[in-house]
Scaffold this motif. Structure first.
Motif: not given
Ligand code: SF4
Ligand code: SF4
Length: 337
Positions: A101-102, A104-105, A108, A234, A290, A294-295, A301-302
């Motif tokens: 998942h990190a 993806k951060r 982005d 992240t 975090k 970021y959201k 959420h980051m």
């Protein structure tokens, strides 16, 4: 349908893949932990599945491969610039659901945030991911609260079983390698359903919480070492470093090195100014980046709840503990107004 492979057969598959890929996984580095006389689990190249540490959380993340601590971007002389060569082989990275998942951060930030980072992109395009199923939560993890405990976006999933390894292969290009070797069996990657640490991010959280007195606690407690940033999968900030080969500064190399918003110098500006000189203000910036701003930009959420910042802080400052104080701080700020 999954597959079961013996250790020998899995290693034979890795040997085939190593013709085209460098394979990275969390491995044990004896005596390498910042806490004395303890080992460190961090990323290194592997040749055998036995080298992969499944039973402990890694102190550092996949970020060591995708965004190295120090990376040469180009070399220069007085009138010439030569781009640093990219890696010849692709990369395969073993990682857990929260870290996937990190990624993806990181994608982005480096590819979807108004520009495409050339150096990140050329490496990222050659990387594939192997999900390491988590049978149980590790200390300080709060992946369930952050909704990162499960992931299906992998090329291969694997975890140890009795007499071998269970796996699920999604990469078309690898079907011949694994399916030709493994014995079909039912397999779903394990995922954590509950952590002992839980966080709750208030829906009413706004930048107004920056006015809370809660941040002052960290003026004294935090020693601005930056470890939390370097361990975080992240955190993506970097700075530039020029290395000169000659005294006159006309030949050398430019490196991108990881940076930390918690250490001195990060917000220094011309004229001797500094935007966040107090450690509590740096903590406020990091935490709200975090779990708030970021959201606002990306819609999620980051923080992925890996808990590595809590694991590594020499002052035992808990990021999850800070997040859980935000609700009270929001109420206090609203009452004061
Ligand atoms: S802020 Fe802490 S818990 Fe969240 S992703 Fe970074 S290291 Fe993991
Ligand atoms: S929160 Fe902990 S790890 Fe992070 S900078 Fe402060 S003292 Fe260092």
């Amino acid at each position: 349908m999954g597959l079961k492979l013996s250790k020998e057969d899995f290693d034979a598959c890795l040997a085939q893949l190593s013709a085209d890929y460098d394979i990275y996984a969390p491995v044990r580095m004896a005596g390498g932990n910042p806490f004395s006389d303890t080992d460190c689990i961090r990323y290194g190249k592997i040749e055998s599945i036995e080298e992969v540490i499944f039973e402990e959380k890694s102190n550092y993340s996949y970020k060591e491969v995708l965004l190295p601590l120090s990376e040469t971007l180009f070399y220069f002389t007085e009138n010439q610039v030569k781009e640093a060569d990219g890696k010849e082989k692709g990369g395969i990275i073993f990682l857990r659901s929260c870290d996937l998942h990190a990624v993806k951060r990181m994608d982005d930030i480096y590819l979807e945030n108004g520009f495409e980072d050339y150096y990140y992109k050329r490496l990222r395009e050659k990387v594939k991911f192997v999900l390491m199923g988590c049978k149980e939560s590790f200390e300080n993890c709060f992946c369930v609260s952050m909704n990162t405990n499960a992931c299906s976006d992998y090329d291969l999933a694997v975890e140890p079983a009795e007499d071998g390894y269970l796996l699920d292969c999604k990469a078309d290009a690898w079907q011949d390698i694994f399916a030709a070797t493994g014995e079909p069996t039912a397999y779903e990657p394990s995922c954590v359903k509950e952590n002992s640490v839980k966080v709750s991010i208030p829906d009413s959280l706004t930048a107004e919480v920056a006015k809370s007195e809660m941040w002052r606690e960290y003026d004294g407690r935090c020693v601005n070492c930056g470890r939390c940033n370097f361990a975080c999968p992240t955190c993506t900030c970097f700075t530039m470093q020029d290395i000169f080969y000659t005294d006159n500064g006309k030949a050398g190399e430019r490196r991108r090195v990881q940076a930390s918003c918690m250490v001195d110098g990060f917000t220094d500006v011309a004229g001797g100014g500094c935007y966040r000189s107090k450690n509590g203000d740096r903590m406020r910036f990091k935490v709200l980046h975090k779990v708030l701003d970021y959201k606002q930009r990306f819609g999620y959420h980051m923080c992925v709840g890996c808990g590595r910042c809590d694991d590594i802080c020499p002052e035992y400052i808990s990021f999850s503990g800070i997040v859980n104080k935000l609700a009270q701080a929001v109420t206090e700020v609203e009452t004061d107004e």
